[in-house]
Each structure stands twice: as structure tokens, then as C-alpha cells.
Scaffold this active site. Structure first.
Site, PDB file in Angstrom:
ATOM      1  N   CYS A 233       0.877  -1.176   0.000  1.00  0.00           N
ATOM      2  CA  CYS A 233       0.000   0.000   0.000  1.00  0.00           C
ATOM      3  C   CYS A 233       0.911   1.222   0.000  1.00  0.00           C
ATOM      4  O   CYS A 233       1.812   1.316  -0.826  1.00  0.00           O
ATOM      5  CB  CYS A 233      -0.984  -0.046   1.169  1.00  0.00           C
ATOM      6  N   GLN A 234       0.709   2.138   0.932  1.00  0.00           N
ATOM      7  CA  GLN A 234       1.603   3.288   1.070  1.00  0.00           C
ATOM      8  C   GLN A 234       2.737   2.990   2.040  1.00  0.00           C
ATOM      9  O   GLN A 234       3.886   3.381   1.812  1.00  0.00           O
ATOM     10  CB  GLN A 234       0.813   4.517   1.541  1.00  0.00           C
ATOM     11  N   THR A 235       2.411   2.272   3.140  1.00  0.00           N
ATOM     12  CA  THR A 235       3.412   1.975   4.174  1.00  0.00           C
ATOM     13  C   THR A 235       3.330   0.530   4.674  1.00  0.00           C
ATOM     14  O   THR A 235       3.843   0.232   5.746  1.00  0.00           O
ATOM     15  CB  THR A 235       3.237   2.920   5.383  1.00  0.00           C
ATOM     16  N   HIS A 236       2.706  -0.359   3.926  1.00  0.00           N
ATOM     17  CA  HIS A 236       2.467  -1.746   4.337  1.00  0.00           C
ATOM     18  C   HIS A 236       1.709  -1.803   5.661  1.00  0.00           C
ATOM     19  O   HIS A 236       2.026  -2.590   6.543  1.00  0.00           O
ATOM     20  CB  HIS A 236       3.753  -2.556   4.400  1.00  0.00           C
ATOM     21  N   HIS A 237       0.701  -0.961   5.774  1.00  0.00           N
ATOM     22  CA  HIS A 237      -0.278  -1.048   6.841  1.00  0.00           C
ATOM     23  C   HIS A 237      -1.577  -1.623   6.284  1.00  0.00           C
ATOM     24  O   HIS A 237      -2.029  -2.698   6.693  1.00  0.00           O
ATOM     25  CB  HIS A 237      -0.512   0.338   7.471  1.00  0.00           C
ATOM     26  N   ARG A 238      -2.155  -0.951   5.302  1.00  0.00           N
ATOM     27  CA  ARG A 238      -3.376  -1.462   4.678  1.00  0.00           C
ATOM     28  C   ARG A 238      -3.131  -2.818   4.027  1.00  0.00           C
ATOM     29  O   ARG A 238      -3.996  -3.710   4.064  1.00  0.00           O
ATOM     30  CB  ARG A 238      -3.900  -0.456   3.645  1.00  0.00           C
ATOM     31  N   SER A 239      -1.968  -2.983   3.443  1.00  0.00           N
ATOM     32  CA  SER A 239      -1.656  -4.265   2.812  1.00  0.00           C
ATOM     33  C   SER A 239      -1.355  -5.353   3.836  1.00  0.00           C
ATOM     34  O   SER A 239      -1.180  -6.519   3.459  1.00  0.00           O
ATOM     35  CB  SER A 239      -0.492  -4.124   1.829  1.00  0.00           C
TER      36      SER A 239
END
Length: 275
Positions: A233-239
Site C-alpha cells: 500500500c503506502q506503508t504496508h499497513h493497509r496491505s
């Protein structure tokens, strides 16, 4: 060692029964906001500040924390090889998924995700606790297992190959470049966009959507189990949630790109598409 007695995807009713026994060495880790944890949490839960799962250093704040940071955090919460972690959050699975990805990086395979997290637990009237728990600290020794980690160098040589695919868990606007949060907008060439929010069933207290239907959708979009899948994602939080969903579906070869778009979109040597 992988636990064979507890499911990866756990329902609130199952956890309620487990709390009444001493059969399993449970370590319940809450990656909800500090405010929500203070308000109410699962009895015995230990809080991990969500941002502590990331290094927090610009310009790529989502990358894995240092070995020293990981050692301090997981010793503080009392992690040991014999503990079975129950991971949950208050947002539908992003931070809990990031925690499970981190446990994979550490080589700790004994874990479950509480389906629906805090929303399912509270809204369905399961027991809550308001006092703050302090874990018995452990002396956790961190070993980094690189297999779950994707770097730029793992992605670029595989772009366009038949056995490789990318799941972009950002919003459609971020994916198509109309919403730009870095030096450059757009997406990794060939990446498939499924917004992480589409994985949550709001009519079922933020549980995961129907898994059979999700698998059919992933297959139709080329995100099939026979490929290596990198998600970001943007910071591998949502992903964290897309990674978790694939774990639950039984994908054998998945990686989380921890640099994510904050790295890809800020570098000058990474290819970008805006189709």
C-alpha cells in the site's frame, strides 16, 4: 512450529471459550488505537501501539523496525516460542495483518487472527476489560527471516513474468495517480488494485468478506495461488490485510513490500504506470 489445534481465522465465540481454559498459552495482542485499548479490550490483552510495527523513519516509514526495536517490543509483550498469539485491531484487520506479517518475519508461526477484531468482540457482547495489563516480559531473541519481505530488487526483475503478480491495496485514486502522496503518483506496472476496504464486511462487524467469493475474484484478476504475490500500500499497513487474507486463503508464496509506495513513489529509478 505451526500450531495445528487452533485455526488461523478465529471467531469471537471460539476465543471466548478459550479464555475459560488454560489449555493453550495464549498471548492476546491488541493493535487497536491507544484510546480504544484504554476504553475496552479483550481480557488479558496486551497493547502494541500500531506505529511501533513500523520503523517510522522518513522517507520510507513503513519499513520493518530495527532488530533492536523488535527485540524490545516483543520482549516487553512477553512473546516466546511456546505462545500462541491472538492478533486483533479496531479497524478491520490492517494492523493485525501487519503484526502477523511481522511474526512471519520473526519465524513465529503460532498465531490466529480474531475475525472482526474489536468490533465483533464488543458489538456481540463478549467480555471486556478496562484495566491495563502488563505482560511478564520475556527475553525474546529476534531472528529475521527474509522470505516474507519484498524489496525493490525482488520486484523489478519479475515485472511482466507469468508467475508473479502484485496486489496494490491502496485506493483507486492512489493507484491511478489522481491522488498523489509521494514525489510520483501511479502504480507499479501490472499491479492489480483491490482496495483493502473491499475486504471488510461492515454488515458482519468488520469480519472478512466471504472467502470463497474473494478467492474467485482474486483468480479472475490474476492473483492466483500458483503465483508469487507481492502486496503493498503506502506503508504496508493497509496491505497487512491483503497479506492476511492470502494467508487465510492458503497462498503458499506471498510477500509484503514493506517499503511500499512511500519508497517506490519517492525513488527515481522505479518504473511507474498510470493506466
Amino acid at each position: 512450529m505451526m500450531s495445528t489445534s487452533l485455526p488461523l481465522l478465529m471467531e469471537a465465540e471460539q476465543l471466548t471459550k478459550l479464555l475459560a481454559t488454560d489449555e493453550h498459552k495464549l498471548l492476546i495482542l491488541d493493535t487497536s488505537s491507544a484510546e480504544n485499548h484504554a476504553k475496552h479490550h479483550i481480557p488479558g490483552a496486551i497493547h502494541i501501539e500500531p506505529k511501533a510495527l513500523q520503523c517510522g523513519t522518513p522517507p520510507y516509514p513503513g519499513q520493518l523496525p530495527s532488530v533492536e526495536q523488535l527485540t524490545e517490543m516483543f520482549s516487553r509483550v512477553g512473546l516466546s516460542d511456546d505462545k500462541h498469539v491472538i492478533a486483533y485491531d479496531d479497524e478491520g484487520g490492517g494492523w493485525a495483518g501487519r503484526l502477523i506479517w511481522t511474526l512471519d518475519v520473526l519465524g513465529h508461526k503460532n498465531y490466529s487472527y480474531l475475525n472482526g477484531g474489536l468490533a465483533a468482540w464488543v458489538n456481540e457482547d463478549h467480555p471486556i476489560q478496562t484495566s491495563i495489563n502488563t505482560a511478564q516480559a520475556s527475553d525474546y531473541q529476534v531472528t529475521i527471516h527474509p522470505a516474507p519481505i519484498a524489496e525493490v530488487e525482488d520486484i523489478i526483475p519479475n515485472l511482466g513474468t507469468d508467475n508473479f503478480a502484485i496486489w496494490d491495496a491502496r485506493s483507486a485514486g492512489e493507484h491511478n495517480g489522481s491522488k498523489v502522496l509521494t514525489k510520483r503518483g501511479g502504480h507499479i506496472p501490472g499491479a492489480v488494485n483491490i482496495d483493502w476496504l473491499e475486504l471488510m464486511d461492515r454488515d458482519r462487524n468488520m469480519r472478512l468478506v466471504n472467502l470463497e467469493q474473494l478467492q474467485q475474484r482474486l483468480d479472475a484478476l490474476g492473483l492466483s495461488k500458483d503465483k508469487q504475490i507481492v502486496t503493498h500500500c503506502q506503508t504496508h499497513h493497509r496491505s497487512g490485510l491483503s497479506y492476511l487474507a492470502m494467508k487465510i486463503l492458503g497462498y503458499p508464496n506471498i510477500k509484503g513490500y514493506h517499503g511500499s509506495w512511500s519508497e517506490w513513489g519517492n525513488r527515481e529509478d522505479t518504473p511507474i504506470a498510470n493506466d
